[in-house]
Design an enzyme around this catalytic site. Sequence first.
Site, PDB file in Angstrom:
ATOM      1  CD1 TRP A  52      35.610 -15.085  -8.926  1.00 46.36           C
ATOM      2  CD2 TRP A  52      36.041 -17.263  -8.508  1.00 46.36           C
ATOM      3  NE1 TRP A  52      34.438 -15.479  -7.556  1.00 46.36           N
ATOM      4  CE2 TRP A  52      34.622 -17.117  -7.657  1.00 46.36           C
ATOM      5  CE3 TRP A  52      36.248 -18.871  -8.421  1.00 46.36           C
ATOM      6  CZ2 TRP A  52      34.137 -17.772  -6.648  1.00 46.36           C
ATOM      7  CZ3 TRP A  52      35.629 -19.500  -7.800  1.00 46.36           C
ATOM      8  CH2 TRP A  52      34.620 -19.201  -6.700  1.00 46.36           C
ATOM      9  CD  GLU A  62      31.472 -13.321  -7.083  1.00 48.56           C
ATOM     10  OE1 GLU A  62      31.863 -14.656  -6.794  1.00 48.56           O
ATOM     11  OE2 GLU A  62      32.360 -12.917  -7.024  1.00 48.56           O
ATOM     12  CG  HIS A 107      32.809 -21.702   3.997  1.00 47.19           C
ATOM     13  ND1 HIS A 107      31.938 -22.365   3.266  1.00 47.19           N
ATOM     14  CD2 HIS A 107      33.770 -21.583   2.773  1.00 47.19           C
ATOM     15  CE1 HIS A 107      31.390 -22.544   1.876  1.00 47.19           C
ATOM     16  NE2 HIS A 107      32.792 -21.679   2.093  1.00 47.19           N
ATOM     17  CD  GLU A 141      52.344  -7.751   5.135  1.00 44.89           C
ATOM     18  OE1 GLU A 141      51.688  -8.206   4.326  1.00 44.89           O
ATOM     19  OE2 GLU A 141      53.891  -7.198   4.171  1.00 44.89           O
ATOM     20  CG  HIS A 196      30.572 -26.335  -6.460  1.00 41.54           C
ATOM     21  ND1 HIS A 196      29.201 -26.980  -5.368  1.00 41.54           N
ATOM     22  CD2 HIS A 196      31.121 -25.396  -5.872  1.00 41.54           C
ATOM     23  CE1 HIS A 196      30.057 -26.061  -4.016  1.00 41.54           C
ATOM     24  NE2 HIS A 196      30.829 -25.501  -5.151  1.00 41.54           N
ATOM     25  CG  ASN A 227      35.127 -14.725  -4.834  1.00 40.39           C
ATOM     26  OD1 ASN A 227      34.883 -15.197  -4.362  1.00 40.39           O
ATOM     27  ND2 ASN A 227      36.961 -14.530  -5.514  1.00 40.39           N
TER      28      ASN A 227
END
Length: 767
Positions: free
Chosen positions: A571, A615, A705, A18, A652, A121
């Site tokens: 991920w 990460e 971004h 939401e 990448h 992440n």
Amino acid sequence: MSVLTSVSGFPRIGQNRELKKIIEGYWKGANDIDAVRATAKELRARHWKLQQAAGIDLIPSNDFSYYDQMLDTAILLNVIPQRYQRLSLDEEGTLFAMARGYQGEAGDVTALPMKKWFTTNYHYLVPEFDAATEVRLNSTKAFDEFAEAKELGILTKPVFIGPYTFLKLARNSEAQELELDKGLVSAVADVYAQVLAKFIELGAEWVQLDEPYLVLDKEPGDVELFKSLYAKILPARKGAVKVLLNTYFGHIADVYETVNLLGFDGVGLDLNEGRDENLDAVDRYGVNSATTLFAGVVNGRNIWRNNYAVSLGLVDALKEKTPNVAVSTASSLLHVPFSTEGETGIAAEQLKHFAFAVEKLGELREIADLAGKDDAELKSDPALAANQTLFDGTRVAADPAVAARVAGLTDEDFVRQPARAERQKLQREALGLPLLPTTTIGSFPQTREIRAERAKLRKGEITKAEYDAFIKAQIDACIRHQEEIGLDVLVHGEFERNDMVEYFGQNLNGFLFTKNAWVQSYGTRCVKPPIVWGDVSRAKPITVEWSAYAQSKTDHVMKGMLTGPVTILNWSWPREDITHEQQTQQLALAIRDEVLDLESAGIRVIQIDEAALREKLPLRKSDWHVKYLDWAVPAFRLVHSAVKPTTQIHTHMCYSEFNDIIRDIDAMDADVISFEASRGDLVVLDAIHEAHFETEAGPGVYDIHSPRIPSEQEIEERIGEILAKMDVEKVWINPDCGLKTRGDAETWPSLEHMVAAARAVRARLAK
Ligand code: GLN
Ligand code: ZN
């Protein structure tokens, strides 16, 4: 005796995202800020009540955020760079300008840099101090939210990013580490002291200060900094409010003694990550009699059910040292999805193995109840018995074909021939690319129309053939547009993919998928990781048809686009019954099959994204190689080692911070890497220079971004900065990440500027 339960933080995006929807509506002008505020308030109330109903004692507040908790902390401390203050926007306006950049009537500024939050992440905004920064208490957000909960009859535990972590992660306006003088340290400590004083007034019992930075290796001065901050803050408790120092994502063995001596009312220890070291430290230095240890036993970063017997063992180990033990989530639950409720696509027999945030509340309660029982009671406890059946080893059977393939691997399977320098020559001839070749990272905007079409397919409203025809039309248009603006290496646009990991998972054996298990990645962006359930293998070719189709539509080089094994695992929600190394190797073999099939189909450039490789680099240096790089880097080599010398392998990474592991990145033996350096600092260019980095590289020339459109001039300058540090023969020109989340309106002009900038620089070099 009842054991105290504590939640470090709760997901804030909402069961059905939401918050995302209302904020994005506000950005687009579809609803006003009052609607955002109202939804935010409802969500907070709903989340507090859920925790109350689950019987949680210490329920967090101020874990809510419109965008990011680091950004909120910067605003709390008035660390708002001048360029944002000068826009003179309202409160939310300033916040969103810092988060996303601003381009409009009030001015034109880029966003603050964004970085990944430890090994997650999740991305936080990097706070920036400038010459005019005047640290002072600047926000009532935490107090307002506390009062809001109190009105609902819930006495919450306000949570904050602690001052040590804040200062260690903050940068100055040159994007360098902060110089910490006494005045600054004491001004920051002073704000936290004021916060405590205010909460005494408001009637809070506990305040939680998160100091995850304590789990990192210490540099000279770090422990002193930590001590001097808390020596100023803790007296503000005045015996009227308790401070919980919360740590997570690793162990604090190297400062435990200092922490223990400071006499915090509570110390939160992560007993999942860094378990052994934390337990050893407690064993060695004991526990201050004023301190309650918060045993972080419920993992905030996985979705598998807690093993109660293990958790009870951990609580018992601490109880040998102190009677004051509470049970807690090991970290905030921000990093797990909301609830398993409604996941009807997963069989009940499988779903019972999972606990998302809401289910973890129940686990916490049950563990606390069990921790209060004696051995005899535990023996006949039905909750404990039911939990144990989940771990009896019958969950999933091994795939013998996968095991045989792994067993058959030899050293040669991990080495590509010939050496890279040789390949680079061959590829230059074979591909016929200009100097400073331009390309993109793979995806183009996933418009509402595309998502709607996918939804129709899912609901059976259109046939697969209709859907495929639609996607092909998207690809055609995207290729034409790329040709028009003059990009050199084209992509098909990834329109057929909902997500770069889920898409692959759906075509691999061994994965499960959820409908609604979203996790916040940055701002309003969420991801829905698939679950590794069993052994992984490739069911059938995944991308070959799309890439071959796209190549048939152009004379330009068409780049094939894959997700690498480390990223697929990082991920996804990994299994806990076999190692990450084993799971990655299975994935590497599956993607290797795909690479070879693409090559046979005539694809000459193949990008294998390892967006998430950096990460998961362990937080402690001593763990980097043994616990990660020693298998993650070879896994990548296994994927591409069998291609022809003229096939160009790209990778990448959504990251720019690999100064320290630059040699390991080179050892992946890709021909080209693109990465994300445009919002961050340029230090990585120095590292590339000094390490004689061999891989050709495209260090992102603009930030995708942010919705901002960079000017041609700006990009030319950026290319200039890159050329100052890199051999021009090795430089690629590309945006810093995929364009999926952007709109067409900003994407195409940005790319036109990028191509124009590359051409201008080429022309200048030719003279
Ligand atoms: N190829 C992917 C894309 O362009 C890479 C995305 C990523 O790095 N996160 O979307
Ligand atoms: Zn990226």
